[in-house]
Scaffold this motif. Structure first.
Motif, mmCIF file in Angstrom:
data_model
loop_
_atom_site.group_PDB
_atom_site.id
_atom_site.type_symbol
_atom_site.label_atom_id
_atom_site.label_comp_id
_atom_site.label_asym_id
_atom_site.label_seq_id
_atom_site.Cartn_x
_atom_site.Cartn_y
_atom_site.Cartn_z
ATOM 1 N N ASP A 101 -18.327 34.233 -17.923
ATOM 2 C CA ASP A 101 -18.859 35.156 -17.284
ATOM 3 C C ASP A 101 -18.323 36.244 -16.454
ATOM 4 O OD1 ASP A 101 -21.260 34.005 -18.301
ATOM 5 O OD2 ASP A 101 -21.380 32.302 -16.577
ATOM 6 N N TYR A 102 -17.045 35.848 -15.870
ATOM 7 C CA TYR A 102 -16.317 36.735 -14.933
ATOM 8 C C TYR A 102 -14.916 37.202 -15.706
ATOM 9 C CZ TYR A 102 -20.405 35.743 -12.094
ATOM 10 O OH TYR A 102 -21.560 35.546 -11.432
ATOM 11 N N ASP A 118 -24.438 40.278 -3.538
ATOM 12 C CA ASP A 118 -25.782 40.340 -4.305
ATOM 13 C C ASP A 118 -26.557 41.710 -3.939
ATOM 14 O OD1 ASP A 118 -28.173 39.746 -5.628
ATOM 15 O OD2 ASP A 118 -28.613 38.087 -4.627
ATOM 16 N N PRO A 178 -23.420 39.756 -9.212
ATOM 17 C CA PRO A 178 -23.936 38.469 -10.064
ATOM 18 C C PRO A 178 -24.017 38.918 -11.737
ATOM 19 C CG PRO A 178 -25.144 38.371 -8.057
ATOM 20 C CD PRO A 178 -24.702 39.795 -8.285
ATOM 21 N N VAL A 179 -23.717 37.865 -12.530
ATOM 22 C CA VAL A 179 -23.833 38.088 -14.006
ATOM 23 C C VAL A 179 -25.190 38.176 -14.229
ATOM 24 C CG1 VAL A 179 -23.470 35.600 -14.781
ATOM 25 C CG2 VAL A 179 -22.746 37.753 -16.173
ATOM 26 N N LYS A 180 -26.030 37.551 -13.396
ATOM 27 C CA LYS A 180 -27.452 37.569 -13.761
ATOM 28 C C LYS A 180 -28.136 38.974 -14.010
ATOM 29 C CE LYS A 180 -29.154 37.522 -9.038
ATOM 30 N NZ LYS A 180 -29.869 36.633 -7.927
ATOM 31 N N TYR A 181 -27.486 40.068 -13.459
ATOM 32 C CA TYR A 181 -27.939 41.514 -13.404
ATOM 33 C C TYR A 181 -27.341 41.971 -14.772
ATOM 34 C CZ TYR A 181 -29.545 40.958 -8.369
ATOM 35 O OH TYR A 181 -30.074 40.225 -7.702
ATOM 36 N N LYS A 182 -26.636 41.263 -15.677
ATOM 37 C CA LYS A 182 -26.169 42.018 -16.822
ATOM 38 C C LYS A 182 -26.839 42.926 -17.683
ATOM 39 C CE LYS A 182 -23.354 40.090 -20.719
ATOM 40 N NZ LYS A 182 -22.694 38.990 -21.647
ATOM 41 N N LYS A 183 -28.243 42.644 -17.583
ATOM 42 C CA LYS A 183 -28.816 43.458 -18.504
ATOM 43 C C LYS A 183 -29.097 44.957 -17.904
ATOM 44 C CE LYS A 183 -31.928 39.819 -20.812
ATOM 45 N NZ LYS A 183 -33.347 39.498 -20.718
#
Length: 228
Positions: A185-186, A133, A160-165
């Motif tokens: 996602d991965y 992270d 993590p894919v939550k940071y994709k933007k």
């Protein structure tokens, strides 16, 4: 005064000896299986597994016998030597740029390009800060590198894919969860940092290992053949 009897029941000592023998046998069996089997993902059947290789003079051909299909190589002063070893095998390979958020991203990328000399491998270039992270500084550095590379190379980040933007469209993400991640996602999964490869000495038993998240056919179409 009469002598004390240490064993009131004649069967006690034989039972203890049998139990001890059973424990030793189980330990021996576990050790044998550990040395004869490669560490694979738990609870999931993956099409291809691979290993991070940091040694400069390691005979990579032995990894194929352990069932591995690919390796990831850190881009450093030993990168060229490792790549020469890969060329002697049927293993696919990818490059790891070890990102340091406190240093200039452009300079780090320039150094990596010089060391890789255009030979990044068939697998996605992995941008890895060493943090699952990442800090804001590491995310910023990886993002800058990803935008610089994505037009000409497949890119993957350890984040993590939550940071994709924060990353360009098409950027892939490395999963580091304990259980099998979502295929949506991965792209790849770092399923252990304590991996072992059957029959291969000289690399120890604490190896970073990856699995491709997809089918065998998808892997072959993208990156090459699987280990036989």
């Amino acid at each position: 005064m009469g002598q004390k009897k240490h064993f009131q029941h004649p069967a006690t000592l034989p039972a203890l000896l049998i139990l001890l023998a059973a424990i030793i046998s189980l330990l021996a069996y576990g050790l044998y299986n550990y040395t004869s089997q490669t560490t694979l993902p738990k609870g999931a059947s993956q099409s291809a597994v691979g290993l991070k290789v940091s040694q400069a003079d390691f005979d990579l051909s032995r990894l194929e016998k352990g069932g591995l299909s690919f390796v990831y190589l850190p881009v450093d002063q030993n990168f060229a030597a490792r790549r020469e070893q890969v060329a002697k095998t049927k293993l696919a390979y990818g490059s790891i740029i070890e990102v340091q958020g406190e240093k200039n991203a452009a300079k780090q990328l320039s150094r990596a390009k010089r060391l890789a000399a255009g030979h990044w491998g068939a697998l996605p270039i992995l941008l890895d800060s060493g943090q699952d992270d990442p800090s804001a500084a590491n995310l910023t550095a990886m993002s800058k590198m990803a935008y610089s590379l994505v037009k000409s190379h497949e890119i993957m980040v350890n984040a993590p894919v939550k940071y994709k933007k924060l990353f360009p469209a098409g950027c892939k993400f490395l999963a580091t969860s304990a259980s099998a991640p979502s295929k949506l996602d991965y792209c790849f999964w770092r399923y252990t940092e304590k991996g072992h490869v059957a029959g291969v000495s000289g690399i120890g038993c604490k190896n970073v290992m990856y699995a491709y998240i997809g089918t065998s056919q998808q892997y072959k179409e993208k990156y090459g053949q699987l280990a036989q």
